[in-house]
Design a protein around this motif. Structure first.
Motif, short mmCIF file in Angstrom:
data_model
loop_
_atom_site.label_atom_id
_atom_site.label_comp_id
_atom_site.label_asym_id
_atom_site.label_seq_id
_atom_site.Cartn_x
_atom_site.Cartn_y
_atom_site.Cartn_z
N VAL A 66 62.40 -22.79 118.68
CA VAL A 66 62.00 -24.19 118.59
C VAL A 66 60.50 -24.29 118.85
O VAL A 66 59.99 -23.69 119.80
N GLU A 67 59.82 -25.02 118.00
CA GLU A 67 58.39 -25.25 118.20
C GLU A 67 58.20 -26.68 118.69
O GLU A 67 58.66 -27.63 118.06
N VAL A 68 57.52 -26.82 119.82
CA VAL A 68 57.25 -28.13 120.41
C VAL A 68 55.77 -28.43 120.22
O VAL A 68 54.91 -27.68 120.70
N ARG A 69 55.51 -29.51 119.52
CA ARG A 69 54.14 -29.89 119.18
C ARG A 69 53.77 -31.18 119.92
O ARG A 69 54.48 -32.18 119.81
N ILE A 70 52.65 -31.14 120.62
CA ILE A 70 52.16 -32.32 121.33
C ILE A 70 50.69 -32.48 120.96
O ILE A 70 49.79 -32.12 121.74
N VAL B 58 50.88 -26.71 121.60
CA VAL B 58 52.00 -26.25 120.78
C VAL B 58 52.60 -25.05 121.51
O VAL B 58 51.89 -24.10 121.85
N VAL B 59 53.90 -25.11 121.78
CA VAL B 59 54.58 -23.97 122.41
C VAL B 59 55.88 -23.71 121.68
O VAL B 59 56.44 -24.59 121.02
N GLN B 60 56.35 -22.48 121.79
CA GLN B 60 57.67 -22.13 121.28
C GLN B 60 58.59 -21.85 122.45
O GLN B 60 58.16 -21.32 123.48
N CYS B 61 59.86 -22.19 122.28
CA CYS B 61 60.81 -22.04 123.37
C CYS B 61 62.22 -21.88 122.82
O CYS B 61 62.45 -22.01 121.61
N ILE B 62 63.16 -21.61 123.68
CA ILE B 62 64.60 -21.52 123.43
C ILE B 62 64.95 -20.26 122.62
O ILE B 62 64.41 -20.02 121.55
N PRO C 279 62.05 -24.04 111.35
CA PRO C 279 63.28 -24.80 111.09
C PRO C 279 63.62 -25.79 112.19
O PRO C 279 64.37 -26.74 111.96
N ASN C 280 63.10 -25.57 113.41
CA ASN C 280 63.38 -26.46 114.53
C ASN C 280 62.07 -26.92 115.15
O ASN C 280 61.32 -26.11 115.71
N VAL C 281 61.79 -28.19 115.02
CA VAL C 281 60.51 -28.73 115.47
C VAL C 281 60.74 -30.00 116.29
O VAL C 281 61.53 -30.86 115.91
N VAL C 282 60.04 -30.09 117.42
CA VAL C 282 59.98 -31.30 118.22
C VAL C 282 58.52 -31.72 118.26
O VAL C 282 57.64 -30.89 118.55
N GLU C 283 58.24 -32.98 118.00
CA GLU C 283 56.86 -33.46 118.05
C GLU C 283 56.82 -34.82 118.73
O GLU C 283 57.66 -35.69 118.48
N GLU D 114 68.83 -27.99 114.08
CA GLU D 114 70.01 -28.05 114.94
C GLU D 114 69.73 -27.63 116.38
O GLU D 114 70.49 -27.97 117.29
N ARG D 115 68.64 -26.91 116.61
CA ARG D 115 68.30 -26.50 117.98
C ARG D 115 67.27 -27.41 118.64
O ARG D 115 66.90 -27.20 119.79
N ALA D 116 66.78 -28.40 117.92
CA ALA D 116 65.67 -29.22 118.41
C ALA D 116 66.16 -30.35 119.31
O ALA D 116 65.91 -31.54 119.07
#
Length: 263
Positions: A193-197, A202-206, A217-221, A251-253
């Motif tokens: 999962v990529e988390v964008r702020i 920007v960090v990747q996790c999970i 495929p999995n993005v949170v912003e 599906e993982r976001a």
């Protein structure tokens, strides 16, 4: 293959010092203009009044000066990104310290005294030093980054409780956002999962399939303030999604099980 271990993020010490000092100054000026009715209002933080919240913010500066007055520790055992997870055990002790701070003098006087004491202590300690702290021994540089979190979060608390519009230093907001993003990556390591702020982090996790190129495929912003409120329990994941303050695809976001990081 597990994701490669990343080096801890680095911050410009001079910019962080300036941001901490400036943000405390913004709050001090605002608190000095609050009347009795505003100070008596609930802060939204448990049973704290606005006066107790303000006392806590004064204590943030005073306690930094106090830490610098103590003999240094030998070795740092806690990093900036680990700090959020160590705060819960000290909530009661910190609350008592905030209340004791209020007993010393009127708020404007407390802020003048704490600000002057912090400035003097920082000026006397320009270089590397390991602080002996309640929460765990930390380098001064790392601890100052955590002060941006405390000051930015509580500036927002103060604004919401009083209707004020106390400004937030861009450098303090950036450091706060990045520290909390790195804490998420530390809590849930992985690359699925990529988390964008934007524009700060920007960090990747999970754990799961690691993204390497193209659109993940999995993005949170989300924006910095929403992220900070999510990470500190001021806003819930479901509410932020409903209000379109968070965009989550894949599906993982779903970060609901990982938040808040601290409260």
């Amino acid at each position: 293959m597990p994701p490669a271990r990343k080096k801890p993020r680095t911050y410009d010490p001079a910019k962080i010092r300036a941001a901490v000092t400036a943000q405390f100054g913004h709050v001090a000026r605002a608190v000095g203009e609050l009347g009795p009715e505003q100070l008596a209002r609930p802060s939204g933080l448990g049973d704290w009044s606005v006066a107790e919240l303000a006392g806590h913010i004064a204590w943030i500066a005073d306690s930094l000066a106090g830490a610098l007055a103590r003999p240094p520790a030998a070795v740092a055992g806690l990093t900036a990104a680990e700090w959020p997870f160590a705060t819960a055990s000290l909530a009661g002790k910190i609350a008592r310290a905030a209340r004791e701070t209020l007993e010393g003098a009127p708020l404007p006087e407390l802020y003048d005294r704490a600000g002057a004491r912090m400035a003097k202590a920082l000026a006397a300690n320009p270089g590397g030093r390991v602080l002996d702290l309640w929460i765990g021994d930390m380098t001064l540089a790392d601890f100052l980054v955590t002060r941006t979190v405390e000051l930015v979060v509580h500036t927002d608390d103060l604004n919401r409780a009083t209707g004020l519009d106390v400004p937030v230093e861009r450098q303090a907001l950036a450091a706060c956002t990045r520290l909390l993003a790195d804490a998420l990556a530390l809590k849930a390591p992985g690359g699925s999962v990529e988390v964008r702020i934007p524009p700060f982090a920007v960090v990747q996790c999970i754990e799961g399939p690691r993204h390497t190129r193209g659109t993940p495929p999995n993005v949170v912003e989300t924006d910095p303030l929403t992220w900070i409120r999510l990470a500190t329990g001021r806003t819930r994941w479901a509410a932020a999604l409903d209000e379109a303050r968070v965009r989550a695809s894949g599906e993982r976001a779903d970060l609901s099980a990982l938040l808040p990081l601290m409260s």
